[in-house]
Design a protein around this motif. Structure first.
Motif, PDB file in Angstrom:
ATOM      1  N   ASN A  66      67.515  69.681  71.921  1.00 32.23           N
ATOM      2  CA  ASN A  66      66.962  68.342  72.153  1.00 32.23           C
ATOM      3  C   ASN A  66      68.086  67.308  72.224  1.00 32.23           C
ATOM      4  OD1 ASN A  66      67.756  68.022  69.492  1.00 32.23           O
ATOM      5  ND2 ASN A  66      65.681  67.715  68.687  1.00 32.23           N
ATOM      6  N   ASN A  67      69.340  67.787  72.316  1.00 32.69           N
ATOM      7  CA  ASN A  67      70.562  66.989  72.395  1.00 32.69           C
ATOM      8  C   ASN A  67      70.904  66.245  71.112  1.00 32.69           C
ATOM      9  OD1 ASN A  67      71.504  67.751  74.981  1.00 32.69           O
ATOM     10  ND2 ASN A  67      69.894  66.488  75.888  1.00 32.69           N
ATOM     11  N   PHE A  68      70.262  66.594  70.002  1.00 29.40           N
ATOM     12  CA  PHE A  68      70.611  66.023  68.702  1.00 29.40           C
ATOM     13  C   PHE A  68      71.968  66.587  68.278  1.00 29.40           C
ATOM     14  CE2 PHE A  68      70.783  66.767  64.090  1.00 29.40           C
ATOM     15  CZ  PHE A  68      70.768  65.457  63.636  1.00 29.40           C
ATOM     16  N   VAL A  69      72.939  65.707  68.038  1.00 29.65           N
ATOM     17  CA  VAL A  69      74.269  66.121  67.592  1.00 29.65           C
ATOM     18  C   VAL A  69      74.197  66.381  66.094  1.00 29.65           C
ATOM     19  CG1 VAL A  69      76.672  65.395  67.279  1.00 29.65           C
ATOM     20  CG2 VAL A  69      75.472  64.887  69.427  1.00 29.65           C
ATOM     21  N   PHE A  70      74.522  67.608  65.677  1.00 30.40           N
ATOM     22  CA  PHE A  70      74.490  67.937  64.253  1.00 30.40           C
ATOM     23  C   PHE A  70      75.881  67.992  63.638  1.00 30.40           C
ATOM     24  CE2 PHE A  70      74.206  72.021  66.504  1.00 30.40           C
ATOM     25  CZ  PHE A  70      75.293  72.707  65.968  1.00 30.40           C
ATOM     26  N   ASP A  71      76.927  68.117  64.480  1.00 28.64           N
ATOM     27  CA  ASP A  71      78.287  68.159  63.939  1.00 28.64           C
ATOM     28  C   ASP A  71      79.278  67.929  65.064  1.00 28.64           C
ATOM     29  OD1 ASP A  71      80.347  68.457  62.088  1.00 28.64           O
ATOM     30  OD2 ASP A  71      80.338  70.641  62.192  1.00 28.64           O
ATOM     31  N   THR A  72      80.436  67.390  64.698  1.00 28.59           N
ATOM     32  CA  THR A  72      81.507  67.169  65.659  1.00 28.59           C
ATOM     33  C   THR A  72      82.826  67.009  64.921  1.00 28.59           C
ATOM     34  OG1 THR A  72      82.280  65.833  67.533  1.00 28.59           O
ATOM     35  CG2 THR A  72      81.138  64.659  65.746  1.00 28.59           C
ATOM     36  N   SER A  73      83.892  67.322  65.600  1.00 29.99           N
ATOM     37  CA  SER A  73      85.234  67.107  65.043  1.00 29.99           C
ATOM     38  C   SER A  73      85.800  65.772  65.517  1.00 29.99           C
ATOM     39  CB  SER A  73      86.167  68.246  65.475  1.00 29.99           C
ATOM     40  OG  SER A  73      86.307  68.258  66.884  1.00 29.99           O
ATOM     41  N   ILE A  74      85.033  65.034  66.301  1.00 32.44           N
ATOM     42  CA  ILE A  74      85.498  63.805  66.936  1.00 32.44           C
ATOM     43  C   ILE A  74      84.809  62.596  66.288  1.00 32.44           C
ATOM     44  CG2 ILE A  74      85.731  62.590  69.140  1.00 32.44           C
ATOM     45  CD1 ILE A  74      85.281  65.451  70.435  1.00 32.44           C
ATOM     46  N   GLU A  75      85.581  61.725  65.657  1.00 35.56           N
ATOM     47  CA  GLU A  75      85.016  60.595  64.915  1.00 35.56           C
ATOM     48  C   GLU A  75      84.156  59.686  65.792  1.00 35.56           C
ATOM     49  OE1 GLU A  75      86.377  56.710  62.305  1.00 35.56           O
ATOM     50  OE2 GLU A  75      87.751  58.411  62.401  1.00 35.56           O
ATOM     51  N   SER A  76      84.608  59.356  66.999  1.00 34.11           N
ATOM     52  CA  SER A  76      83.837  58.448  67.860  1.00 34.11           C
ATOM     53  C   SER A  76      82.479  59.055  68.223  1.00 34.11           C
ATOM     54  CB  SER A  76      84.628  58.100  69.123  1.00 34.11           C
ATOM     55  OG  SER A  76      84.912  59.265  69.880  1.00 34.11           O
ATOM     56  N   VAL A  77      82.424  60.368  68.418  1.00 33.51           N
ATOM     57  CA  VAL A  77      81.157  61.044  68.723  1.00 33.51           C
ATOM     58  C   VAL A  77      80.256  61.016  67.492  1.00 33.51           C
ATOM     59  CG1 VAL A  77      80.090  63.252  69.375  1.00 33.51           C
ATOM     60  CG2 VAL A  77      82.186  62.486  70.518  1.00 33.51           C
ATOM     61  N   ALA A  78      80.837  61.247  66.317  1.00 34.09           N
ATOM     62  CA  ALA A  78      80.060  61.199  65.074  1.00 34.09           C
ATOM     63  C   ALA A  78      79.445  59.816  64.881  1.00 34.09           C
ATOM     64  CB  ALA A  78      80.938  61.576  63.885  1.00 34.09           C
ATOM     65  N   ARG A  79      80.242  58.796  65.088  1.00 28.88           N
ATOM     66  CA  ARG A  79      79.736  57.418  64.928  1.00 28.88           C
ATOM     67  C   ARG A  79      78.638  57.108  65.948  1.00 28.88           C
ATOM     68  NH1 ARG A  79      82.565  54.150  61.481  1.00 28.88           N
ATOM     69  NH2 ARG A  79      84.622  54.853  60.823  1.00 28.88           N
ATOM     70  N   ALA A  80      78.851  57.486  67.198  1.00 29.56           N
ATOM     71  CA  ALA A  80      77.886  57.200  68.264  1.00 29.56           C
ATOM     72  C   ALA A  80      76.555  57.919  68.053  1.00 29.56           C
ATOM     73  CB  ALA A  80      78.474  57.580  69.622  1.00 29.56           C
ATOM     74  N   ASN A  81      76.577  59.027  67.311  1.00 22.62           N
ATOM     75  CA  ASN A  81      75.359  59.816  67.103  1.00 22.62           C
ATOM     76  C   ASN A  81      74.833  59.750  65.677  1.00 22.62           C
ATOM     77  OD1 ASN A  81      74.758  61.454  69.711  1.00 22.62           O
ATOM     78  ND2 ASN A  81      76.984  61.421  69.501  1.00 22.62           N
ATOM     79  N   ASN A  82      75.316  58.790  64.915  1.00 23.74           N
ATOM     80  CA  ASN A  82      74.854  58.548  63.543  1.00 23.74           C
ATOM     81  C   ASN A  82      74.988  59.761  62.629  1.00 23.74           C
ATOM     82  OD1 ASN A  82      74.115  55.803  64.041  1.00 23.74           O
ATOM     83  ND2 ASN A  82      72.318  56.584  65.127  1.00 23.74           N
ATOM     84  N   VAL A  83      76.067  60.534  62.809  1.00 24.23           N
ATOM     85  CA  VAL A  83      76.342  61.653  61.909  1.00 24.23           C
ATOM     86  C   VAL A  83      77.706  61.474  61.224  1.00 24.23           C
ATOM     87  CG1 VAL A  83      74.848  63.309  63.084  1.00 24.23           C
ATOM     88  CG2 VAL A  83      77.249  63.111  63.786  1.00 24.23           C
ATOM     89  N   PHE A  84      78.243  60.257  61.303  1.00 25.16           N
ATOM     90  CA  PHE A  84      79.548  59.973  60.710  1.00 25.16           C
ATOM     91  C   PHE A  84      79.476  60.059  59.189  1.00 25.16           C
ATOM     92  CE2 PHE A  84      82.490  56.920  58.754  1.00 25.16           C
ATOM     93  CZ  PHE A  84      83.693  57.454  59.189  1.00 25.16           C
ATOM     94  N   SER A  85      80.480  60.679  58.610  1.00 26.32           N
ATOM     95  CA  SER A  85      80.621  60.744  57.156  1.00 26.32           C
ATOM     96  C   SER A  85      81.998  60.189  56.790  1.00 26.32           C
ATOM     97  CB  SER A  85      80.506  62.188  56.664  1.00 26.32           C
ATOM     98  OG  SER A  85      80.838  62.240  55.290  1.00 26.32           O
ATOM     99  N   PRO A  86      82.046  59.134  55.975  1.00 28.17           N
ATOM    100  CA  PRO A  86      83.347  58.557  55.598  1.00 28.17           C
ATOM    101  C   PRO A  86      84.179  59.498  54.729  1.00 28.17           C
ATOM    102  CG  PRO A  86      81.571  57.504  54.384  1.00 28.17           C
ATOM    103  CD  PRO A  86      80.930  58.422  55.378  1.00 28.17           C
ATOM    104  N   ASN A  87      83.551  60.512  54.167  1.00 24.24           N
ATOM    105  CA  ASN A  87      84.260  61.466  53.303  1.00 24.24           C
ATOM    106  C   ASN A  87      84.889  62.618  54.073  1.00 24.24           C
ATOM    107  OD1 ASN A  87      83.420  59.962  51.061  1.00 24.24           O
ATOM    108  ND2 ASN A  87      81.483  61.077  51.003  1.00 24.24           N
ATOM    109  N   ARG A  88      84.696  62.635  55.377  1.00 21.42           N
ATOM    110  CA  ARG A  88      85.179  63.742  56.202  1.00 21.42           C
ATOM    111  C   ARG A  88      86.400  63.311  57.007  1.00 21.42           C
ATOM    112  NH1 ARG A  88      82.064  67.088  60.913  1.00 21.42           N
ATOM    113  NH2 ARG A  88      83.941  68.126  61.644  1.00 21.42           N
ATOM    114  N   LYS A  89      87.307  64.233  57.192  1.00 18.14           N
ATOM    115  CA  LYS A  89      88.465  64.010  58.041  1.00 18.14           C
ATOM    116  C   LYS A  89      88.130  64.566  59.428  1.00 18.14           C
ATOM    117  CE  LYS A  89      93.457  64.496  57.879  1.00 18.14           C
ATOM    118  NZ  LYS A  89      94.580  65.111  57.176  1.00 18.14           N
ATOM    119  N   TYR A  90      88.093  63.704  60.429  1.00 19.53           N
ATOM    120  CA  TYR A  90      87.770  64.132  61.789  1.00 19.53           C
ATOM    121  C   TYR A  90      89.055  64.528  62.499  1.00 19.53           C
ATOM    122  CZ  TYR A  90      83.065  62.610  60.976  1.00 19.53           C
ATOM    123  OH  TYR A  90      81.795  62.496  60.469  1.00 19.53           O
TER     124      TYR A  90
END
Length: 184
Positions: free
Chosen positions: A88-112
């Motif tokens: 359904n195109n829901f982003v569940f994980d990414t190594s790219i910070e901008s993608v995480a932020r754009a898809n509301n999966v950003f975690s400030p505790n993670r190193k992208y």
């Protein structure tokens, strides 16, 4: 009426118990393949090269081919940027910070940063490894895999059980394993 409902419930339970694990896997695989086919028909992936592995049902769509000649083999260390999605195109994980932020999966505790690991030693799910092993350094590709080659019947974070998965991969580096010179 209560007895009839209980009897019906017991009969369904008995019939469900007659289906083997192999038959269940085959049913899930067939369902996954139908869902993947529907997804690809509704969401065409522009590509310069394609591979459909009929044995696994894994599909690879290259969006960029480098022709670097640096293809990983077992135990080589790879560095890869990735974005994982459901059908359904829901982003569940990414190594790219901008993608995480754009898809509301950003975690400030993670190193992208790119995922770096030795390929072929079971550090990632089978479909991810299969896809990387088909690529060369510098290639970008979208891998779509049946759930059997992802997390299977496990619920993993935001990924429901038996979910086919999509990974957008950018193979940044293949560091060849060093084989020591033989002793004299």
């Amino acid at each position: 009426m209560k007895k009839l409902s209980l009897l019906l419930f017991a009969a369904v339970g008995l019939l469900a118990g007659c289906v083997s694990d192999d038959e269940n896997v085959q049913i899930i695989l067939e369902r996954d393949l139908a869902q993947i086919e529907k997804y690809v028909n509704e969401n065409p992936i522009p590509s310069v090269k394609e591979l459909v592995d009929n044995g696994t049902g894994i599909r690879i769509y290259w969006t960029a081919v480098s022709n670097s000649g640096k293809k990983p083999v077992k135990a080589d260390t790879v560095s890869v940027n990735y974005t994982g999605k459901l059908l359904n195109n829901f982003v569940f994980d990414t190594s790219i910070e901008s993608v995480a932020r754009a898809n509301n999966v950003f975690s400030p505790n993670r190193k992208y940063e790119p995922l770096r690991y030795p390929i072929g030693l079971g550090f990632t799910i089978p479909g991810f490894e299969f896809g990387i092993l088909q690529m060369e350094q510098g290639d970008k590709a979208t891998i779509i895999m049946p759930s059997l080659y992802g997390y299977g019947s496990q619920v993993t974070g935001a990924i429901p059980a038996n979910s086919p998965l999509i990974f957008e991969l950018d193979l940044l580096e293949v560091k060849k394993i060093k084989v020591e010179d033989p002793l004299p």
